[in-house]
Design an enzyme around this catalytic site. Structure first.
Site, PDB file in Angstrom:
ATOM      1  N   HIS A 390       0.838  -1.207   0.000  1.00 10.90           N
ATOM      2  CA  HIS A 390       0.000   0.000   0.000  1.00 10.90           C
ATOM      3  C   HIS A 390       0.875   1.261   0.000  1.00 10.90           C
ATOM      4  CE1 HIS A 390      -3.641   2.345   1.359  1.00 10.90           C
ATOM      5  NE2 HIS A 390      -2.685   3.138   1.828  1.00 10.90           N
ATOM      6  N   GLU A 391       1.815   1.327   0.931  1.00  8.79           N
ATOM      7  CA  GLU A 391       2.679   2.515   1.037  1.00  8.79           C
ATOM      8  C   GLU A 391       3.584   2.648  -0.178  1.00  8.79           C
ATOM      9  OE1 GLU A 391       1.836   4.652   3.041  1.00  8.79           O
ATOM     10  OE2 GLU A 391       0.694   3.471   4.494  1.00  8.79           O
ATOM     11  N   HIS A 394       1.839   4.556  -2.848  1.00  3.12           N
ATOM     12  CA  HIS A 394       1.957   6.012  -2.646  1.00  3.12           C
ATOM     13  C   HIS A 394       3.334   6.518  -3.068  1.00  3.12           C
ATOM     14  CE1 HIS A 394      -1.826   6.672  -0.667  1.00  3.12           C
ATOM     15  NE2 HIS A 394      -1.545   5.913   0.383  1.00  3.12           N
ATOM     16  N   HIS A 397       3.841   6.528  -6.788  1.00  2.00           N
ATOM     17  CA  HIS A 397       3.044   7.645  -7.316  1.00  2.00           C
ATOM     18  C   HIS A 397       3.848   8.945  -7.174  1.00  2.00           C
ATOM     19  CE1 HIS A 397      -1.273   9.592  -7.341  1.00  2.00           C
ATOM     20  NE2 HIS A 397      -0.600   9.822  -8.443  1.00  2.00           N
TER      21      HIS A 397
END
Length: 598
Positions: A390-391, A394, A397
């Site tokens: 998940h991290e 980010h 991105h």
């Protein structure tokens, strides 16, 4: 890692982020701090002059960016150093100083927006035509012009700024009640020990395989809120009134319109979400029946909704194994993505293990010109692998955006940020399910995936519907009493969970313990982000390279356009109900499969 908590210096450097890349010498941090102070003071010289010439406006915009670029680096470094070990006074002080510098700088630069908007629109457009350098800022300027009708005069804006501390009082009051004053008493845990119920322990109790523990914790929690219901209702009523009155002062038609305006999101997006989820609530009702069967109970209670239906896999996943799982799970994103990701890990993006004094939880952070760092407290559970993935979504991105956008567009709105992290989680889940041979493990993964849908798509939409109800009521002149709030919340909860749940009076008080309600019309972004990510990951798995390449292009865009337009690059149109319908179809497939395994 062993059972005993390590100090930071006991952890191998290969498991720590290379934050020294930001400031090899902390004397430079002080130099930068002083430079920002001086530049912010000097910046006031542009006041009253922004409309003089295109060249002067460009110079003012560039200098403003430069101030924030350095200030962001100062803040991020001090905050992350503090997070390494919160007990170190030096970094506590640096972090506090950074916060003060942000406030001071904001006040020096506060003239900019009102003054820019005093320049006639035609003149501004002429400036952009005359000065090629201003083309870069065209979206920023158009964004300010779009909101012009809601910007007040300088004096009024000054009054609003001074009132902002008071306007936030209800949030602070709720925070104090919720985090400092409220007590939930003690219960007997699974081992027969008397344990205090706290916010931190509550979810653990709700996941307990002892139904008695779940029921006791649930009743203790809600009884405490019920004892304070009139105070909490008054606090929430005035929080909602603040939203409504602020929106009126700023000439918005409603509090919801004011909240959605920042991201230029039409109200139809919000309504599509609620309407589409409402049209498929039968799926959630079917899942409740699966829960009832798998738990072997006559009736499901609300305190039965969080316990895992299958025991968690006990095997510890080493961090090295987690990296292998992540690389395999994200393979559909292509060699380029994987190489950048693995090079980043090797370069020191990730701070892996817990240590004494380290900030709990996980996040992705960094400044425009730093690595996109990840803080973890990796503990060897499958859940930790999903957190890492998940991290990393980010951070990748951020990496793609910063490589392709100037500083002014180098961030992300929450509307788009949650998409990148959830796409990664979705791809890992598909990978694990595709390669799972054990029936019990498959049940566990299916349940985990279904719970993500339930807690993110259904639950956050229910919250969004409640916020819409409460604000519309206040806009009509109604008062949000404890009785009104509990009655409306209870009706919503029954609609969402259906007739298979045995209801008790306690769940009607859930509105009283949700901190998100004090920052209204925000939670819907979790549900829309989850829907967009579900649609994008589905496209990547089905269509391959074209969908993957479109998604990578989306990751490069930052804030260079409005969120709805940016997501269209990845092939998802959030202005239509289609992505939410696709997410519901994916949820239905999971329900059908788990029904067969029961």
């Amino acid at each position: 890692m062993g059972k005993e908590m390590k100090t930071r210096d006991q952890i191998d450097s290969k498991y720590k982020w290379k934050i020294e890349e930001m400031y090899a010498d902390e004397e430079q941090w002080k130099v930068d701090y002083k430079a920002v102070e001086d530049k912010a003071k000097d910046y006031v010289a542009y006041s009253g002059r922004l409309g003089e010439s295109p060249q002067l406006l460009l110079e003012a915009l560039q200098k403003k960016d430069n101030i924030w670029l350095i200030l962001e680096k100062i803040y991020v470094y001090s905050r992350m150093k503090k997070d390494e070990d919160n007990r170190i006074n030096k970094y506590q002080a640096m972090s506090d100083k950074s916060g003060s510098l942000i406030a001071k700088t904001s006040s020096y630069l506060s003239f900019f927006t009102p003054e820019l908007l005093e320049i006639p629109e035609e003149k501004l457009k002429g400036f952009i035509e005359a000065e090629p350098g201003l083309k870069l800022y065209e979206h920023v300027i158009n964004e300010l012009l779009r909101e012009k009708a809601h910007v007040l005069s300088k004096d009024e804006e000054n009054l609003m700024a001074q009132m902002s501390e008071i306007a936030g009082a209800t949030n602070d009051i709720f925070g104090m009640l919720n985090n400092a004053d409220i007590k939930f008493g003690t219960i007997m845990d699974e081992d027969g020990d008397e344990v205090e119920v706290t916010h931190g322990r509550y979810i653990g109790f709700m996941e307990s395989h002892s139904r008695r523990v779940r029921k006791d914790a649930y009743e203790h929690m809600y009884q405490a809120y019920d004892n304070l219901k009139n105070t909490l209702a008054t606090t929430y009523n005035y929080n909602t009134k603040t939203d409504v009155i602020t929106a009126r002062i700023r000439k918005y038609d409603s509090a919801r319109e004011a909240a959605l305006s920042g991201d230029n999101i039409p109200a139809s997006v919000y309504d599509n979400l609620i309407d589409t989820v409402n049209s498929r609530l039968d799926l959630l009702h079917r899942y409740v029946e699966v829960r009832r069967k798998m738990l072997g109970v006559d009736q499901v209670h609300m305190y039965d909704m969080y316990v895992p239906l299958v025991e968690m896999p006990k095997a510890e996943v080493s961090y090295e194994k987690a990296l292998e799982m992540m690389t395999a799970g994200l393979a559909p994103l292509g060699e380029g993505y994987l190489k950048k990701m693995n090079d980043g890990i090797a370069a020191g993006w990730v701070d892996v293990y817990e240590n004494e004094g380290k900030t709990s939880g996980a996040y992705s952070f960094g400044s425009y010109d730093s690595m996109p760092y990840i803080l973890m407290n990796y503990n060897g559970r499958l859940k930790d692998v999903f957190t890492l993935v998940h991290e990393m979504g980010h951070s990748m991105h951020s990496y793609y955006t910063r490589q392709n956008q100037p500083f002014v567009y180098g961030g992300h709105s929450i509307f788009t940020a949650e998409v990148a992290s959830t796409v990664n989680e979705s791809l890992l889940m598909h990978h694990l399910l595709d390669n799972c041979k054990d029936t019990e493990e498959r049940k566990y993964l299916l349940n985990l995936h279904i719970e993500e849908f339930r807690t993110t798509l259904f639950r956050q939409t229910m919250f969004a519907e409640f916020e819409k109800l409460t604000h519309e009521a206040v806009e009509k002149g109604e008062v949000l009493t404890a009785e009104w709030l509990s009655k409306e919340y209870d009706k919503l909860n029954k609609k969402y969970f259906g007739d298979n749940v045995s209801y008790d009076p306690y769940i009607a008080m859930e509105w009283a313990r949700i901190p998100h309600f004090y920052r209204a019309f925000y939670v819907y972004k979790y549900a829309t982000g989850y829907s967009a990510a579900s649609a994008i990951s589905g496209k990547i798995l089905k269509e391959g390279a074209p969908a993957r390449d479109a998604y990578i292009e989306f990751l490069k865009t930052g804030e260079s356009n409005y969120p709805i337009e940016l997501l269209k690059i990845a092939g998802v149109d959030m202005s239509s109900p289609a992505p939410i319908e696709q997410a519901m179809d994916a949820f239905e497939k999971l329900i059908v499969e788990i029904e067969k395994l029961v």
